[in-house]
Each structure stands twice: as structure tokens, then as C-alpha cells.
Design a protein around this motif. Structure first.
Motif, PDB file in Angstrom:
ATOM      1  N   MET A   1      22.915  34.034  44.938  1.00 34.18           N
ATOM      2  CA  MET A   1      24.003  34.899  44.478  1.00 34.18           C
ATOM      3  C   MET A   1      23.413  36.277  44.217  1.00 34.18           C
ATOM      4  SD  MET A   1      27.362  34.814  43.355  1.00 34.18           S
ATOM      5  CE  MET A   1      27.610  33.106  43.070  1.00 34.18           C
ATOM      6  N   ASP A   2      24.112  37.278  44.624  1.00 31.12           N
ATOM      7  CA  ASP A   2      23.682  38.659  44.432  1.00 31.12           C
ATOM      8  C   ASP A   2      23.689  38.991  42.947  1.00 31.12           C
ATOM      9  OD1 ASP A   2      23.575  41.476  44.217  1.00 31.12           O
ATOM     10  OD2 ASP A   2      24.348  41.663  46.249  1.00 31.12           O
ATOM     11  N   ARG A   3      22.591  39.506  42.474  1.00 29.69           N
ATOM     12  CA  ARG A   3      22.484  39.839  41.047  1.00 29.69           C
ATOM     13  C   ARG A   3      23.264  41.098  40.680  1.00 29.69           C
ATOM     14  NH1 ARG A   3      21.873  35.252  39.163  1.00 29.69           N
ATOM     15  NH2 ARG A   3      20.103  34.150  39.977  1.00 29.69           N
ATOM     16  N   GLY A   4      23.798  41.815  41.673  1.00 24.73           N
ATOM     17  CA  GLY A   4      24.595  42.997  41.393  1.00 24.73           C
ATOM     18  C   GLY A   4      26.018  42.667  40.976  1.00 24.73           C
ATOM     19  N   LEU A   5      26.355  41.385  40.973  1.00 25.48           N
ATOM     20  CA  LEU A   5      27.702  40.959  40.591  1.00 25.48           C
ATOM     21  C   LEU A   5      27.687  40.396  39.178  1.00 25.48           C
ATOM     22  CD1 LEU A   5      28.807  39.068  43.832  1.00 25.48           C
ATOM     23  CD2 LEU A   5      29.299  41.428  43.178  1.00 25.48           C
ATOM     24  N   ASP A   6      28.615  40.866  38.365  1.00 21.69           N
ATOM     25  CA  ASP A   6      28.736  40.286  37.029  1.00 21.69           C
ATOM     26  C   ASP A   6      29.934  39.328  37.005  1.00 21.69           C
ATOM     27  OD1 ASP A   6      31.028  41.869  36.841  1.00 21.69           O
ATOM     28  OD2 ASP A   6      30.123  43.317  35.478  1.00 21.69           O
ATOM     29  N   ARG A   7      30.204  38.789  35.836  1.00 22.86           N
ATOM     30  CA  ARG A   7      31.286  37.814  35.679  1.00 22.86           C
ATOM     31  C   ARG A   7      32.650  38.379  36.107  1.00 22.86           C
ATOM     32  NH1 ARG A   7      31.060  35.472  29.900  1.00 22.86           N
ATOM     33  NH2 ARG A   7      28.886  35.935  30.218  1.00 22.86           N
ATOM     34  N   THR A   8      32.882  39.636  35.793  1.00 20.14           N
ATOM     35  CA  THR A   8      34.155  40.269  36.152  1.00 20.14           C
ATOM     36  C   THR A   8      34.285  40.428  37.666  1.00 20.14           C
ATOM     37  OG1 THR A   8      34.214  41.439  34.047  1.00 20.14           O
ATOM     38  CG2 THR A   8      35.613  42.291  35.795  1.00 20.14           C
ATOM     39  N   ASP A   9      33.205  40.841  38.327  1.00 25.73           N
ATOM     40  CA  ASP A   9      33.229  40.951  39.791  1.00 25.73           C
ATOM     41  C   ASP A   9      33.551  39.589  40.416  1.00 25.73           C
ATOM     42  OD1 ASP A   9      32.524  43.680  39.857  1.00 25.73           O
ATOM     43  OD2 ASP A   9      30.382  43.200  39.841  1.00 25.73           O
ATOM     44  N   LEU A  10      32.897  38.552  39.921  1.00 23.04           N
ATOM     45  CA  LEU A  10      33.132  37.209  40.459  1.00 23.04           C
ATOM     46  C   LEU A  10      34.578  36.770  40.223  1.00 23.04           C
ATOM     47  CD1 LEU A  10      29.790  35.475  39.422  1.00 23.04           C
ATOM     48  CD2 LEU A  10      30.477  36.212  41.715  1.00 23.04           C
ATOM     49  N   LYS A  11      35.120  37.095  39.066  1.00 26.64           N
ATOM     50  CA  LYS A  11      36.513  36.754  38.767  1.00 26.64           C
ATOM     51  C   LYS A  11      37.447  37.470  39.746  1.00 26.64           C
ATOM     52  CE  LYS A  11      39.923  35.197  36.143  1.00 26.64           C
ATOM     53  NZ  LYS A  11      40.276  33.802  36.057  1.00 26.64           N
ATOM     54  N   ILE A  12      37.201  38.741  40.006  1.00 27.55           N
ATOM     55  CA  ILE A  12      38.017  39.503  40.949  1.00 27.55           C
ATOM     56  C   ILE A  12      37.935  38.880  42.340  1.00 27.55           C
ATOM     57  CG2 ILE A  12      38.229  41.731  42.151  1.00 27.55           C
ATOM     58  CD1 ILE A  12      37.407  43.050  39.448  1.00 27.55           C
ATOM     59  N   LEU A  13      36.736  38.521  42.766  1.00 24.34           N
ATOM     60  CA  LEU A  13      36.570  37.893  44.074  1.00 24.34           C
ATOM     61  C   LEU A  13      37.326  36.559  44.154  1.00 24.34           C
ATOM     62  CD1 LEU A  13      32.813  38.611  44.833  1.00 24.34           C
ATOM     63  CD2 LEU A  13      34.814  39.611  45.975  1.00 24.34           C
ATOM     64  N   ARG A  14      37.245  35.764  43.107  1.00 24.28           N
ATOM     65  CA  ARG A  14      37.968  34.478  43.096  1.00 24.28           C
ATOM     66  C   ARG A  14      39.478  34.690  43.162  1.00 24.28           C
ATOM     67  NH1 ARG A  14      34.013  33.235  38.871  1.00 24.28           N
ATOM     68  NH2 ARG A  14      32.390  31.987  39.841  1.00 24.28           N
ATOM     69  N   LEU A  15      39.967  35.672  42.434  1.00 22.33           N
ATOM     70  CA  LEU A  15      41.400  35.960  42.441  1.00 22.33           C
ATOM     71  C   LEU A  15      41.857  36.425  43.826  1.00 22.33           C
ATOM     72  CD1 LEU A  15      41.640  37.748  38.991  1.00 22.33           C
ATOM     73  CD2 LEU A  15      42.792  35.609  39.614  1.00 22.33           C
ATOM     74  N   LEU A  16      41.098  37.305  44.439  1.00 19.57           N
ATOM     75  CA  LEU A  16      41.444  37.773  45.785  1.00 19.57           C
ATOM     76  C   LEU A  16      41.391  36.647  46.805  1.00 19.57           C
ATOM     77  CD1 LEU A  16      39.590  41.206  45.883  1.00 19.57           C
ATOM     78  CD2 LEU A  16      42.070  40.835  45.984  1.00 19.57           C
ATOM     79  N   GLN A  17      40.399  35.773  46.665  1.00 19.42           N
ATOM     80  CA  GLN A  17      40.270  34.649  47.584  1.00 19.42           C
ATOM     81  C   GLN A  17      41.455  33.695  47.456  1.00 19.42           C
ATOM     82  OE1 GLN A  17      36.611  31.998  48.961  1.00 19.42           O
ATOM     83  NE2 GLN A  17      37.105  31.626  46.834  1.00 19.42           N
ATOM     84  N   ALA A  18      41.924  33.498  46.239  1.00 18.34           N
ATOM     85  CA  ALA A  18      43.050  32.586  46.010  1.00 18.34           C
ATOM     86  C   ALA A  18      44.366  33.171  46.502  1.00 18.34           C
ATOM     87  CB  ALA A  18      43.148  32.236  44.523  1.00 18.34           C
ATOM     88  N   ASP A  19      44.532  34.490  46.357  1.00 13.91           N
ATOM     89  CA  ASP A  19      45.782  35.131  46.759  1.00 13.91           C
ATOM     90  C   ASP A  19      45.531  36.604  47.043  1.00 13.91           C
ATOM     91  OD1 ASP A  19      48.326  36.124  47.176  1.00 13.91           O
ATOM     92  OD2 ASP A  19      49.159  35.341  45.314  1.00 13.91           O
ATOM     93  N   GLY A  20      45.368  36.939  48.315  1.00 14.76           N
ATOM     94  CA  GLY A  20      45.096  38.312  48.720  1.00 14.76           C
ATOM     95  C   GLY A  20      46.275  39.248  48.525  1.00 14.76           C
ATOM     96  N   ARG A  21      47.442  38.703  48.134  1.00 18.80           N
ATOM     97  CA  ARG A  21      48.617  39.547  47.918  1.00 18.80           C
ATOM     98  C   ARG A  21      48.745  40.041  46.484  1.00 18.80           C
ATOM     99  NH1 ARG A  21      53.693  36.393  49.583  1.00 18.80           N
ATOM    100  NH2 ARG A  21      52.733  34.957  48.133  1.00 18.80           N
ATOM    101  N   LEU A  22      47.841  39.620  45.610  1.00 18.72           N
ATOM    102  CA  LEU A  22      47.925  40.074  44.221  1.00 18.72           C
ATOM    103  C   LEU A  22      47.812  41.590  44.144  1.00 18.72           C
ATOM    104  CD1 LEU A  22      45.609  37.500  42.384  1.00 18.72           C
ATOM    105  CD2 LEU A  22      48.099  37.644  42.265  1.00 18.72           C
ATOM    106  N   SER A  23      48.616  42.181  43.305  1.00 18.82           N
ATOM    107  CA  SER A  23      48.533  43.632  43.107  1.00 18.82           C
ATOM    108  C   SER A  23      47.320  43.948  42.236  1.00 18.82           C
ATOM    109  CB  SER A  23      49.799  44.147  42.427  1.00 18.82           C
ATOM    110  OG  SER A  23      49.851  43.696  41.087  1.00 18.82           O
ATOM    111  N   ASN A  24      46.913  45.194  42.246  1.00 19.06           N
ATOM    112  CA  ASN A  24      45.815  45.628  41.390  1.00 19.06           C
ATOM    113  C   ASN A  24      46.141  45.345  39.921  1.00 19.06           C
ATOM    114  OD1 ASN A  24      43.212  47.122  41.021  1.00 19.06           O
ATOM    115  ND2 ASN A  24      44.575  48.423  39.810  1.00 19.06           N
ATOM    116  N   ALA A  25      47.397  45.589  39.517  1.00 14.33           N
ATOM    117  CA  ALA A  25      47.798  45.345  38.123  1.00 14.33           C
ATOM    118  C   ALA A  25      47.654  43.862  37.762  1.00 14.33           C
ATOM    119  CB  ALA A  25      49.235  45.808  37.899  1.00 14.33           C
ATOM    120  N   GLU A  26      48.026  42.973  38.694  1.00 13.32           N
ATOM    121  CA  GLU A  26      47.905  41.531  38.423  1.00 13.32           C
ATOM    122  C   GLU A  26      46.437  41.113  38.335  1.00 13.32           C
ATOM    123  OE1 GLU A  26      51.718  39.447  40.527  1.00 13.32           O
ATOM    124  OE2 GLU A  26      50.300  40.486  41.856  1.00 13.32           O
ATOM    125  N   ILE A  27      45.623  41.628  39.222  1.00 15.73           N
ATOM    126  CA  ILE A  27      44.187  41.294  39.189  1.00 15.73           C
ATOM    127  C   ILE A  27      43.569  41.822  37.904  1.00 15.73           C
ATOM    128  CG2 ILE A  27      41.955  41.654  40.320  1.00 15.73           C
ATOM    129  CD1 ILE A  27      43.531  41.884  42.984  1.00 15.73           C
TER     130      ILE A  27
END
Length: 154
Positions: A1-27
Motif C-alpha cells: 500500500m502506498d504510504r502517501g495515502l492516509d485513512r481519509t484518502d482510502l475512505k474516498i477511494l472506497r466510496l468512489l469504488q462503490a459508487d462513482g456517481r456520488l457527488s463531491n458533497a456526498e463523498i
């Protein structure tokens, strides 16, 4: 795992992976960040290549591509030149969803969507067998898709 990613980055990636239609406000709300911070982080993740693409996943049966076929391909020679020629030819074929160079009894596995067996039979004879270096193919018709395009676990 890239050490440049923190918990928030990983959460954003998981959210996008689950639903790429989420708005920025929802993410932002789901990741516990402000919309501005979320936007900045999402743009960085895109720019740095963590997200390869965002696209719709189309229901194959709704567009007359309900049959899934896996094809194992054996080339006549195992040389860099024969692999390159085959891979260049594959890139232009719109019916091939995935092409993977593999170790073992086959050189490549292809994932193909077609209308039906007759459609595949035509493609096999007219477009797969004439590919450069193809010595043999073995075809597997998928009876049931148990898991397809599952999300990455990270």
C-alpha cells in the motif's frame, strides 16, 4: 500500500469504488471532510493515477451481449515479437473486454461478451483465429457469473 495515502484518502477511494456517481458533497459528508478538502483530495487521487477511470457499468443482457466467454489462447512462438504482435492486434478488437498474459498452459486469457454461441462462433472463425501467431484456442462458455468486477479490498 502506498504510504502517501492516509485513512481519509482510502475512505474516498472506497466510496468512489462503490459508487462513482456520488457527488463531491456526498463523498465529503461520508468521509468526514469539507467539500473543498474532499475535492482537492479527489483531484489529487485522480491526477496521481489511483483512480483509473470512472464509468457506468452497463447490464450486458440489456444491450444484447448476455453471453460471457473466456478464451484461452496459445501462440505458436513465445517470443517478445510474437507477444507484441498479438497484443497490438487485440487492442483494436472492441468485443474483447479483457486480455491477460498468463503463465501456464495458455499464453493469454480473453474475456469476451457476445450475443450468443452463433455470434461467438462467427467471431472465433473470422476475427480470433486469424490473429497473429495464434496456434490454438480453448473456449469456456460461462454458465453463471458468480462474481464479476468485484471491488478491490484495501
Amino acid at each position: 500500500m502506498d504510504r502517501g495515502l492516509d485513512r481519509t484518502d482510502l475512505k474516498i477511494l472506497r466510496l468512489l469504488q462503490a459508487d462513482g456517481r456520488l457527488s463531491n458533497a456526498e463523498i465529503a459528508a461520508r468521509s468526514g471532510t469539507s467539500p473543498a478538502t474532499c475535492h482537492r483530495r479527489t483531484q489529487r487521487l485522480l491526477a496521481e493515477g489511483y483512480v483509473k477511470s470512472v464509468r457506468a457499468q452497463i447490464a450486458p443482457d440489456r444491450v444484447d451481449r448476455g453471453a460471457l466467454v473466456i478464451v484461452g489462447v496459445v501462440l505458436d512462438r513465445s517470443t517478445p515479437e510474437s507477444f507484441a504482435a498479438f497484443e497490438t492486434a487485440i487492442e483494436g478488437l472492441d468485443f474483447i473486454l479483457d486480455c491477460h498474459l498468463v503463465a501456464g498452459d495458455f499464453d493469454y486469457f480473453l474475456k469476451i461478451r457476445v450475443r450468443d454461441i452463433a455470434d461467438f462462433s462467427r467471431l472465433h472463425a473470422e476475427r480470433l483465429l486469424p490473429l497473429p501467431g495464434v496456434r490454438q484456442t480453448r473456449t469456456f462458455f460461462v454458465m453463471k457469473e458468480v462474481t464479476d468486477n468485484a471491488p478491490l479490498a484495501f
